[in-house]
Design a protein around this motif. Structure first.
Motif, PDB file in Angstrom:
ATOM      1  N   UNK A 168       0.455  -1.190  -0.185  1.00  0.00           N
ATOM      2  CA  UNK A 168      -0.190   0.068  -0.549  1.00  0.00           C
ATOM      3  C   UNK A 168       0.773   1.228   0.105  1.00  0.00           C
ATOM      4  N   UNK A 169       1.671   1.315   0.769  1.00  0.00           N
ATOM      5  CA  UNK A 169       2.851   2.344   1.079  1.00  0.00           C
ATOM      6  C   UNK A 169       3.935   2.981  -0.175  1.00  0.00           C
ATOM      7  N   UNK A 170       3.847   1.390  -1.206  1.00  0.00           N
ATOM      8  CA  UNK A 170       5.109   2.026  -1.524  1.00  0.00           C
ATOM      9  C   UNK A 170       4.263   1.715  -3.701  1.00  0.00           C
ATOM     10  N   UNK A 182       7.727 -20.142 -19.916  1.00  0.00           N
ATOM     11  CA  UNK A 182       8.963 -19.445 -20.163  1.00  0.00           C
ATOM     12  C   UNK A 182       8.835 -18.470 -20.417  1.00  0.00           C
ATOM     13  N   UNK A 183       7.942 -17.613 -19.981  1.00  0.00           N
ATOM     14  CA  UNK A 183       7.616 -16.405 -20.127  1.00  0.00           C
ATOM     15  C   UNK A 183       7.930 -15.480 -18.834  1.00  0.00           C
ATOM     16  N   UNK A 184       8.515 -14.530 -18.859  1.00  0.00           N
ATOM     17  CA  UNK A 184       8.912 -13.709 -17.598  1.00  0.00           C
ATOM     18  C   UNK A 184       8.606 -12.135 -18.286  1.00  0.00           C
ATOM     19  N   UNK A 185       7.951 -10.653 -18.195  1.00  0.00           N
ATOM     20  CA  UNK A 185       7.398  -9.730 -18.221  1.00  0.00           C
ATOM     21  C   UNK A 185       7.438  -9.198 -16.854  1.00  0.00           C
ATOM     22  N   UNK A 186       8.344  -8.283 -17.074  1.00  0.00           N
ATOM     23  CA  UNK A 186       7.833  -7.454 -15.451  1.00  0.00           C
ATOM     24  C   UNK A 186       8.138  -6.164 -16.284  1.00  0.00           C
ATOM     25  N   UNK A 187       7.209  -5.153 -16.636  1.00  0.00           N
ATOM     26  CA  UNK A 187       7.149  -3.758 -16.780  1.00  0.00           C
ATOM     27  C   UNK A 187       7.281  -2.941 -15.450  1.00  0.00           C
ATOM     28  N   UNK A 188       8.051  -2.220 -16.087  1.00  0.00           N
ATOM     29  CA  UNK A 188       8.958  -0.642 -14.959  1.00  0.00           C
ATOM     30  C   UNK A 188       9.074  -1.124 -13.712  1.00  0.00           C
ATOM     31  N   UNK A 189      10.039  -2.310 -13.797  1.00  0.00           N
ATOM     32  CA  UNK A 189      10.465  -3.084 -12.255  1.00  0.00           C
ATOM     33  C   UNK A 189      11.131  -1.909 -11.451  1.00  0.00           C
ATOM     34  N   UNK A 190      11.533  -1.713 -10.255  1.00  0.00           N
ATOM     35  CA  UNK A 190      12.324  -1.321  -9.272  1.00  0.00           C
ATOM     36  C   UNK A 190      13.259  -2.406  -8.043  1.00  0.00           C
ATOM     37  N   UNK A 191      13.993  -1.863  -8.090  1.00  0.00           N
ATOM     38  CA  UNK A 191      14.822  -1.941  -7.156  1.00  0.00           C
ATOM     39  C   UNK A 191      14.035  -1.629  -5.633  1.00  0.00           C
ATOM     40  N   UNK A 192      13.730  -1.860  -4.518  1.00  0.00           N
ATOM     41  CA  UNK A 192      13.064  -1.065  -3.536  1.00  0.00           C
ATOM     42  C   UNK A 192      14.282  -0.816  -2.435  1.00  0.00           C
ATOM     43  N   UNK A 193      14.954  -1.255  -2.305  1.00  0.00           N
ATOM     44  CA  UNK A 193      15.857  -0.526  -1.186  1.00  0.00           C
ATOM     45  C   UNK A 193      16.991   0.698  -2.219  1.00  0.00           C
ATOM     46  N   UNK A 195      16.199   2.311  -4.496  1.00  0.00           N
ATOM     47  CA  UNK A 195      14.723   3.361  -4.825  1.00  0.00           C
ATOM     48  C   UNK A 195      14.419   3.916  -3.311  1.00  0.00           C
ATOM     49  N   UNK A 196      14.780   3.350  -2.201  1.00  0.00           N
ATOM     50  CA  UNK A 196      14.519   4.170  -1.075  1.00  0.00           C
ATOM     51  C   UNK A 196      15.747   4.849  -0.164  1.00  0.00           C
ATOM     52  N   UNK A 197      16.977   4.476  -0.642  1.00  0.00           N
ATOM     53  CA  UNK A 197      17.651   4.858  -0.675  1.00  0.00           C
ATOM     54  C   UNK A 197      18.247   6.676  -1.436  1.00  0.00           C
ATOM     55  N   UNK A 198      17.475   5.869  -2.828  1.00  0.00           N
ATOM     56  CA  UNK A 198      17.751   7.775  -3.726  1.00  0.00           C
ATOM     57  C   UNK A 198      17.046   8.728  -3.108  1.00  0.00           C
ATOM     58  N   UNK A 199      15.605   8.567  -2.348  1.00  0.00           N
ATOM     59  CA  UNK A 199      14.495   9.396  -2.233  1.00  0.00           C
ATOM     60  C   UNK A 199      15.123  10.024  -0.936  1.00  0.00           C
ATOM     61  N   UNK A 248       2.632  -8.513  -3.304  1.00  0.00           N
ATOM     62  CA  UNK A 248       3.060  -8.290  -4.157  1.00  0.00           C
ATOM     63  C   UNK A 248       4.568  -7.239  -3.966  1.00  0.00           C
ATOM     64  N   UNK A 249       4.518  -6.919  -6.062  1.00  0.00           N
ATOM     65  CA  UNK A 249       6.040  -6.256  -6.434  1.00  0.00           C
ATOM     66  C   UNK A 249       6.025  -5.014  -6.287  1.00  0.00           C
ATOM     67  N   UNK A 250       7.190  -4.745  -6.664  1.00  0.00           N
ATOM     68  CA  UNK A 250       7.408  -3.466  -6.915  1.00  0.00           C
ATOM     69  C   UNK A 250       7.574  -3.256  -8.842  1.00  0.00           C
ATOM     70  N   UNK A 251       6.558  -3.352  -9.513  1.00  0.00           N
ATOM     71  CA  UNK A 251       6.515  -3.382 -10.631  1.00  0.00           C
ATOM     72  C   UNK A 251       5.199  -2.958 -11.340  1.00  0.00           C
ATOM     73  N   UNK A 252       5.501  -2.234 -12.261  1.00  0.00           N
ATOM     74  CA  UNK A 252       3.817  -1.961 -12.456  1.00  0.00           C
ATOM     75  C   UNK A 252       2.842  -2.571 -13.469  1.00  0.00           C
ATOM     76  N   UNK A 253       2.858  -3.934 -14.250  1.00  0.00           N
ATOM     77  CA  UNK A 253       2.609  -5.009 -14.374  1.00  0.00           C
ATOM     78  C   UNK A 253       3.914  -6.246 -14.791  1.00  0.00           C
ATOM     79  N   UNK A 254       3.510  -7.746 -14.444  1.00  0.00           N
ATOM     80  CA  UNK A 254       4.059  -8.832 -13.882  1.00  0.00           C
ATOM     81  C   UNK A 254       3.735  -9.700 -14.832  1.00  0.00           C
ATOM     82  N   UNK A 255       4.473 -10.671 -15.405  1.00  0.00           N
ATOM     83  CA  UNK A 255       3.833 -12.079 -16.058  1.00  0.00           C
ATOM     84  C   UNK A 255       4.872 -12.696 -15.411  1.00  0.00           C
ATOM     85  N   UNK A 256       4.773 -13.872 -14.343  1.00  0.00           N
ATOM     86  CA  UNK A 256       6.092 -14.687 -13.836  1.00  0.00           C
ATOM     87  C   UNK A 256       5.609 -15.913 -13.204  1.00  0.00           C
TER      88      UNK A 256
END
Length: 438
Positions: A168-170, A182-193, A195-199, A248-256
């Motif tokens: 909810x927060x992120x 075999x499909x992986x589709x991660x749209x606008x994925x982020x590295x949470x840690x 991202x927090x350090x950059x913020x 839930x994951x830090x991405x806009x949408x995904x197929x994993x």
């Protein structure tokens, strides 16, 4: 004791709350008020001041001698003391122990009995406290299955609550999990840690996409240091891991797809006390991956082969790349070996990607922190060295060496089975040191 007649977790909870000291120590952990007998020993062990005061008050009422006092010394222990003029008013059960210039000292059977209690109180206190602890432990063991069951429910609720709060927060999204794919589709994925350090610095994290399928299962990622290769590898491994543990994951949408394992070969480390060098540890980790990874696994490899000579490292990286690509293992492989770019073009399931940068005459190198399709043209290692503050003379010498090596096509000429020296380059005169700043 009535409080030990418990049969439910609620009653056990109340027992534990009442039984234990809020600030326990090794000597005292059962709370006051829990056990009358223990409190008596506790009070006696601390000197029994209240009991002594009460005893003295009663004797004053009986005898009418208001000057009567209770005292203690190491020779006589506890005793009553009165001025000499008042000694004759004391009853017969007061037994004289000592005569002073201005006072008389007495004991009574009750005081003597009390003294013995005090002397044994500490031992009896510990015995009683340990007995109570054993009884409490027995009750906990009797309800252990219920305690363990409740603990699992609480732990599960705690984890889910943590996932929900973070999502909810992120603004995390729910991943689409597919079983046989075999499909992986991660749209606008982020590295949470990251991202927090950059913020915290007032900077923005640049998201990236990842698309893989059966015909495109191996991604070779080249590009300079600091451009985001390692972050890209780690963020996708973390996203896939979070999806598998129910978050839930830090991405806009995904197929994993469901993975049987996530393997990583990142960073550098050694175990010198066991005789294992950095390179040996790296090879041990790579060996585990090659032996156990399947087409259902997800693998990230960061700079394999860098702990040995250039040709050895390149050869190992080349062979590992072919092995994983041939087995169809979903792999992100970051490297500075640009020779592997041509290999990726020849392998059916491999594809080249790179962390791109912009070169600007005014501002120098600008890192975009974005992953694009296609191999990197250069490594920009010297530019990164400038940002790190290497002396200008070292930078200039490195640029001179790089230019001459590039003219030789990065190949050392071999004459009479002797490798020509890469260091046969004239020395440049020393110059004033200039520290480059970012």
């Amino acid at each position: 004791m009535k409080i030990f007649n418990i049969s439910s977790l609620s009653e056990l909870s109340q027992l534990l709350k009442k039984a234990f000291h809020p600030l326990p120590s090794e000597e005292e952990f059962i709370a006051e008020g829990f056990d009358v007998q223990l409190d008596e020993y506790r009070n006696l062990a601390k000197g029994g001041k209240q009991c002594l005061a009460e005893m003295c008050r009663k004797e004053i009422e009986k005898t009418g001698v208001n000057s009567l006092k209770v005292k203690y010394n190491k020779v006589f222990g506890y005793f009553f003391e009165v001025p000499k003029a008042q000694a004759s008013h004391l009853p017969e059960y007061f037994i004289r122990r000592q005569t002073l210039t201005n006072a008389e000292r007495f004991i009574t059977p009750e005081l003597k009995e009390f003294e013995e209690k005090i002397l044994n109180a500490q031992t009896k206190f510990q015995e009683r406290q340990n007995f109570l602890l054993d009884e409490i432990q027995k009750k906990v063991i009797e309800l252990s299955s219920s305690v363990q069951s409740l603990s699992k429910h609480i732990a599960t609720a705690d984890v889910i609550q943590g996932f929900a709060t973070l999502a909810q927060k992120k603004n995390f999204t729910r991943p689409t999990i597919v079983e046989q794919s075999h499909q992986i589709n991660i749209s606008n994925g982020k590295h949470l840690v990251v991202e927090q350090n950059l913020e915290k610095k007032g900077e923005r994290f640049i998201p990236n996409n990842l698309e893989m399928n059966e015909e495109n299962s191996f991604h070779l990622i080249t590009g300079p240091n600091m451009a985001g290769k390692s972050t890209f590898l780690r963020q996708n491994a973390l996203i896939i891991y979070l999806a598998h543990i129910g978050s839930f994951i830090p991405a806009k949408k995904s197929i994993i797809p469901l993975c049987d394992a996530i393997f990583t070969r990142i960073g550098s480390g050694d175990s010198l006390s066991s005789g294992e060098s950095t390179f040996l540890v790296e090879m041990q980790e790579a060996s585990k991956i090659l032996r156990h990874a399947t087409e259902k696994s997800f693998v990230i490899l960061d700079e394999v082969g860098r702990g040995t000579s250039t040709y050895d490292g390149l050869s190992i990286a080349w062979a590992i790349m072919e092995n994983l690509e041939n087995k169809g293992v979903k792999t992100l492989f970051a490297t500075h070996y640009h020779e592997l770019i041509d290999l990726a073009k020849k392998l059916k399931k491999a594809k080249n990607f790179s962390a791109r940068v912009l070169e600007d005459e005014k501002n120098g190198v600008i890192f975009l922190h974005q992953i694009f399709e296609g191999g990197a043209e250069k490594s920009f290692g010297i530019e990164v060295a400038k940002l790190a503050g290497l002396p200008s003379s070292v930078i200039k010498k490195a640029e001179q060496i790089l230019h001459q090596l590039e003219q030789k096509n990065n190949q050392a000429k071999i004459t009479n089975n002797q490798q020509s020296s890469l260091f046969d380059i004239p020395s440049s005169p020393p110059e004033k040191e200039i520290v480059y700043k970012k």
